[in-house]
Design an enzyme around this catalytic site. Structure first.
Site, mmCIF file in Angstrom:
data_model
loop_
_atom_site.group_PDB
_atom_site.id
_atom_site.type_symbol
_atom_site.label_atom_id
_atom_site.label_comp_id
_atom_site.label_asym_id
_atom_site.label_seq_id
_atom_site.Cartn_x
_atom_site.Cartn_y
_atom_site.Cartn_z
ATOM 1 N N ALA A 53 -26.591 11.060 37.866
ATOM 2 C CA ALA A 53 -26.265 9.706 37.444
ATOM 3 C C ALA A 53 -24.877 9.693 36.815
ATOM 4 C CB ALA A 53 -27.285 9.207 36.427
ATOM 5 N N MET A 54 -24.322 8.476 36.646
ATOM 6 C CA MET A 54 -22.943 8.353 36.187
ATOM 7 C C MET A 54 -22.788 7.207 35.193
ATOM 8 S SD MET A 54 -19.858 9.443 36.326
ATOM 9 C CE MET A 54 -18.605 8.664 35.317
ATOM 10 N N GLU A 113 -26.921 8.906 30.077
ATOM 11 C CA GLU A 113 -25.822 8.048 30.546
ATOM 12 C C GLU A 113 -25.556 6.925 29.549
ATOM 13 O OE1 GLU A 113 -24.314 9.558 32.704
ATOM 14 O OE2 GLU A 113 -25.907 10.765 33.607
HETATM 15 N N1 BES Z 1 -20.732 12.340 34.040
HETATM 16 C C1 BES Z 1 -21.856 12.924 34.682
HETATM 17 C C2 BES Z 1 -21.913 12.648 36.146
HETATM 18 C C3 BES Z 1 -20.956 13.455 36.997
HETATM 19 C C4 BES Z 1 -21.135 14.793 37.140
HETATM 20 C C5 BES Z 1 -19.939 12.882 37.666
HETATM 21 C C6 BES Z 1 -20.261 15.509 37.952
HETATM 22 C C7 BES Z 1 -19.076 13.604 38.444
HETATM 23 C C8 BES Z 1 -19.234 14.932 38.603
HETATM 24 C C9 BES Z 1 -23.149 12.421 34.067
HETATM 25 O O1 BES Z 1 -23.063 11.960 32.783
HETATM 26 C C10 BES Z 1 -24.065 13.587 34.028
HETATM 27 O O2 BES Z 1 -23.818 14.474 33.288
HETATM 28 N N2 BES Z 1 -25.096 13.582 34.849
HETATM 29 C C11 BES Z 1 -26.008 14.681 34.993
HETATM 30 C C12 BES Z 1 -27.338 14.398 34.392
HETATM 31 C C13 BES Z 1 -27.366 14.606 32.909
HETATM 32 C C14 BES Z 1 -28.672 14.185 32.320
HETATM 33 C C15 BES Z 1 -27.099 16.030 32.506
HETATM 34 C C16 BES Z 1 -26.159 14.891 36.478
HETATM 35 O O3 BES Z 1 -25.674 14.060 37.243
HETATM 36 O O4 BES Z 1 -26.743 15.894 36.868
HETATM 37 ZN ZN ZN Z 2 -23.008 13.389 31.297
#
Ligand code: BES
Ligand code: ZN
Length: 847
Positions: free
Chosen positions: A255-256, A291
């Site tokens: 997720a983003m 998020e």
């Molecule tokens: N900012 C990230 C999403 C992201 C990850 C965008 C890599 C671009 C490249 C988001 O906040 C995130 O960390 N998502 C995790 C889940 C989280 C609960 C650890 C994910 O997407 O796995």
């Molecule tokens: Zn994150």
């Protein structure tokens, strides 16, 4: 190295960018994007460098005057406008480009998923949308106009105006380009609202594709709980009057956190009792929290550059972990997090991909969204909290928000707020961010004349590019128990700062039993020789729930390591499990103790003990221990299985989830006695996915699931998220000898839509989770896996590169396996036109 970015090369951007107006005219293969930016030079004579990839430049003008080719340089990676073509003071640059979202298979930038337009810009995807300074320290206010004949047109911030076929959005908060988002499609909203602590009304929407609306209630509730928790725990309030969350089926990550418009992989939004497991529900709530929490730790305060990624990710993971701990059972959540940390981060740190939470160079930043940045980053925040205490932590965070709101920051800024608010010197602590590797902490003890002494030594193995490992500042939480189980010294945090250090406890009547590293107070490997009886004592009596579980885990691991080398199971462990089965304390906690360490964990432990793990022997040992436990405790397990049935309709709450986990743990052991009869009955009777899938998994592990697998497929073939489970479960738990052949057959299934990241991960992740199947002696697992990475790479390099980490442990195994794995990695590395993503991974894996 060519194409490498270094932290030490950081320079501020020589222009300020106040505002940007974007206009999108959407069309699947010919979307037009115009960008109007107001810029001011901060240094005289600087060229204006804009990032841009795979863009067709249609036009460019400054202050309304078209640029001529002599004014700029256009390359594969960007547009540079010569200083001579730039006016003094403030000016407006306008560009128009054309892009083809329907042809974007990398799922980065603007792309399409089942007829819906959506974006993913972190880390460097915005440059595939328009020419722009695509770096997190350039923050601007965005105005967006979307034109397209789709009913729902969304972007960040607040809606300002709309009509048929168009909509305009304004985001009042300056933000870096990676937080930009656009969504357009035929979508349905589940609406809700939230009143903030200062009484402001916020509209909430969970947007999904038609047909998915009946699986959004839980996500909406999770969002509301997240908003409330951030107010209660951190005093942080939401800062817009609208929050949109969209589920999309094709998504590289989980997720983003785009400002005001979070975009989610649909597997982390959609849930109903029939289709989602207890683990899914818990994960959905955690990721929605994560998020949402980024709104302050990420969006309001962002990163200066991508080397600082753990500034937002480590902190936000720490926050989501605390949130889940508060919503559910704190100690159980802590144990789950440590299992993940060891399974992913310790594994990463012990191999060729080891790097510090703040790396100092990279080729492709997408390869650094790792367990080290995330999970170890969160542990480091947890250690800071342990060192300054809960109130000190809250003071530090208040100062962080007060001092840095609206800024793009560094780890140094972060550490400084802890120093300034606590008065402590944290320069040695900073090594947790800059150094790689997991410290090993060796403990010995002695007792005489009422004085008990613990002596610690710390040692960290060399990691790629870092041979010297100076001592770290390690908080070690310790408690002492008397032989009758009373706590004689309550939890005390010892601070280790030297390579070798002793701590004395005076005035003790008898030699105590130490409980060391309570609540896993630091991400280290504890080496503490102790008789099995002492661990069994702690498993029965420790007042720290984490260390109770840990004592059982160490016993189980040592038993399994011994069995993999032909020894008999440890009697103290078998007895301790018997005692546990008679207890009545928390079911989720007991379920965790009954669940044996996985095969990869056993292999990791053998390797750390300087032995060569044999995957087949490990698999046999684990099955063997299940059989021994089941035979010895069959009656108690059978009673437990009956007693743990959950009455009433399904709810995903911690209480009933824990009971189901305990019941399934018992079922798994009992299946070695009853030929799968109970599992087959449960599969038939189950009215929820937790029990259906749990029963199916038990049958698969017993090689007896043929009929159920067929029935499951027939029932769920139209539900993509459930079918992902079907692929992953049968492959990850299949008897190892059958795994590679099964993978080949599943890859030919018409439902194997390999361009969908969830489906690709289900199959490949299923295979690599089958430890002995992936590491098959004839190399068939490695070959199949490498073939598919090479097939996916030209289309979706980010997902191909992430999945390549299955190979990160290849040096643990025997020479023959090493040769086979190395051959596959070399085949990947030598492939022409390999992506930068997979190219970097292959090179590091071979290093
Ligand atoms: N900012 C990230 C999403 C992201 C990850 C965008 C890599 C671009 C490249 C988001 O906040 C995130 O960390 N998502 C995790 C889940 C989280 C609960 C650890 C994910 O997407 O796995
Ligand atoms: Zn994150």
């Amino acid at each position: 190295m060519d194409g490498t970015t270094y932290l030490s090369d950081y320079r501020p951007y020589p222009f300020t960018l106040d505002e940007v107006a974007l206009r999108f005219r959407l069309a699947p293969t010919a979307t037009r994007v115009t960008a109007r930016m107001t810029l001011t030079a901060r240094e005289a004579g600087a060229a204006l460098q804009l990032d841009g990839e795979e863009l067709d430049l249609i036009s460019a003008s400054i202050d309304g005057v078209a640029l001529t080719p002599a004014d700029y340089l256009l390359t594969e990676t960007g547009l540079t406008i010569h200083p001579a073509a730039l006016p003094e003071g403030r000016f407006t640059l306008e560009t128009e480009v054309q892009i083809a979202p329907a042809e974007n298979t990398a799922l980065e930038g603007l792309y399409m998923s089942k007829g819906m337009y959506c974006t993913q810009c972190e880390a460097e995807g915005f440059r595939k949308i328009t020419f722009y300074p695509d770096r997190p320290d350039v923050m601007a206010r965005f105005h967006v106009r979307i034109e397209g004949d789709l009913p729902v047109l969304l972007s960040n911030g607040n809606p300002v105006a709309q009509g048929p076929g168009w909509a305009e959005w304004d985001d009042p908060w300056p933000k870096p380009a990676y937080l930009f988002a656009l969504v357009a499609g035929d979508l349905r909203a589940t609406p809700g609202h939230f009143t903030t602590m200062s009484g402001k009304h916020v509209d909430l929407n969970i947007w999904v594709r038609p047909g998915d609306e009946d699986r959004t209630d839980f996500a909406l509730g999770a969002l509301q709980r997240s908003m409330k928790w951030d107010e209660d725990a951190y005093g942080r309030e939401y800062d817009l009057s609208l929050f949109n969350l969209v589920a999309v089926d094709d998504f590289n990550m989980g997720a983003m956190e785009n400002k005001g418009l979070n975009i989610f992989n649909s597997k982390l939004v959609l849930a109903s009792p029939e289709t989602a497991t207890d683990a899914d529900y818990e994960r959905i709530e955690a990721v929605i929290g994560h998020e949402y929490f980024h709104n302050w730790t990420g969006d309001r305060i962002t990163c200066r550059d991508w080397f600082q990624l753990c500034l937002k990710e480590g902190l936000t993971v720490f926050r989501d972990q605390s949130f889940t701990a508060d919503m559910r059972l704190g100690p159980v959540k802590r144990i789950e997090d440590v299992i993940t940390l060891r399974g992913r981060q310790f594994r990463e740190d012990a191999g060729p991909l080891s790097h510090p939470p703040r790396p100092d160079h990279y080729r492709e930043i997408n390869n650094f969204y790792t367990a080290t940045v995330y999970e170890k980053g969160a542990e480091v925040v947890g250690m800071l909290r342990t060192l300054v205490g809960p109130e000190g932590y809250r003071r530090a965070l208040d100062l962080y928000f007060e001092r840095h709101d609206g800024q793009a920051c560094t780890i140094e800024d972060w550490i400084k707020v802890f120093e300034d608010s606590s008065g402590r010197d944290l320069s040695q602590f900073m090594r947790w961010y800059t150094d790689a590797g997991t410290p090993h902490l060796k403990v010995t003890d002695s007792f005489s004349d009422g004085v008990y002494t613990l002596e610690f030594t710390q040692h960290t193995n060399p990691t790629p590019g870092q041979m010297e490992k100076p001592a770290r500042h390690i908080p070690v939480a310790v408690g002492l128990l008397s032989p009758n189980g009373d706590e004689v010294v309550p939890t005390t945090v010892l601070e280790m700062t030297e390579p070798r250090q002793s701590f004395r406890f005076e005035g003790l009547a008898s030699r105590p039993v130490p409980s060391i590293l309570r609540n896993f107070s630091a991400p280290v490997v504890l080496e503490h020789e102790a008789p099995a009886e002492e661990r069994a004592f702690l498993l029965a009596h420790d007042t720290d729930p984490f260390n109770r579980w840990e004592a059982g885990r160490v016993l189980a691991r040592q038993t399994l390591m011994g069995m993999a080398e032909g020894e008999e199971p440890e009697p103290a462990y078998l007895d301790a499990i018997g005692a546990l089965l008679g207890e009545t304390n928390d079911p989720a906690f007991r379920a965790l103790i009954l669940r044996l360490p996985g095969e990869d964990e056993i292999a990791q432990a053998l390797f750390a003990a300087k032995k060569t793990p044999d995957p087949d022997a490990i698999h046999r040992a684990r099955r063997g221990l299940m059989e021994v436990l089941a035979k010895r405790h069959e009656a108690a397990l059978a009673r437990l299985y009956e007693a743990a049935a959950v009455p009433g309709p399904y709810t995903p709450d911690a209480g009933p989830s824990g009971l189901r986990a305990l019941r399934l743990a018992a079922l798994s052991l009992l299946s070695t006695r009853d030929g799968g009869a109970r599992a087959r009955a449960l599969y038939k009777a189950a009215d929820n996915m937790t029990e259906s899938l749990g029963a199916l998994a038990v049958l698969v592990a017993n090689g007896a699931a043929e009929a159920e697998l067929a029935a499951f497929r027939a029932r769920w073939q139209d539900n993509a998220l459930v079918m992902d489970k079907w692929f992953a479960t049968q492959l990850s738990l299949a008897p190892p000898a059958a795994a590679a052949g099964l993978a080949t057959r599943l890859a030919e299934d018409p439902l194997f839509d390999w361009k969908n990241p969830n489906r690709f991960r289900a199959l490949m992740g299923g295979l690599s989770a089958n430890h002995a199947g992936f590491h098959r002696a004839d190399g068939a697992g490695y070959r199949f896996y490498a073939d598919w990475l090479l097939r996916l790479d030209p289309l979706n390099p980010q997902t191909a590169a992430r999945m390549s980490t299955a190979f990160e442990t290849w040096r643990r195994y025997d020479k023959a396996r090493q040769g086979l794995a190395r051959a596959e990695l070399e085949r990947i590395a030598q492939t022409p036109a390999l992506s930068r993503d997979l190219g970097e991974m292959a090179a590091r894996l071979l290093s």
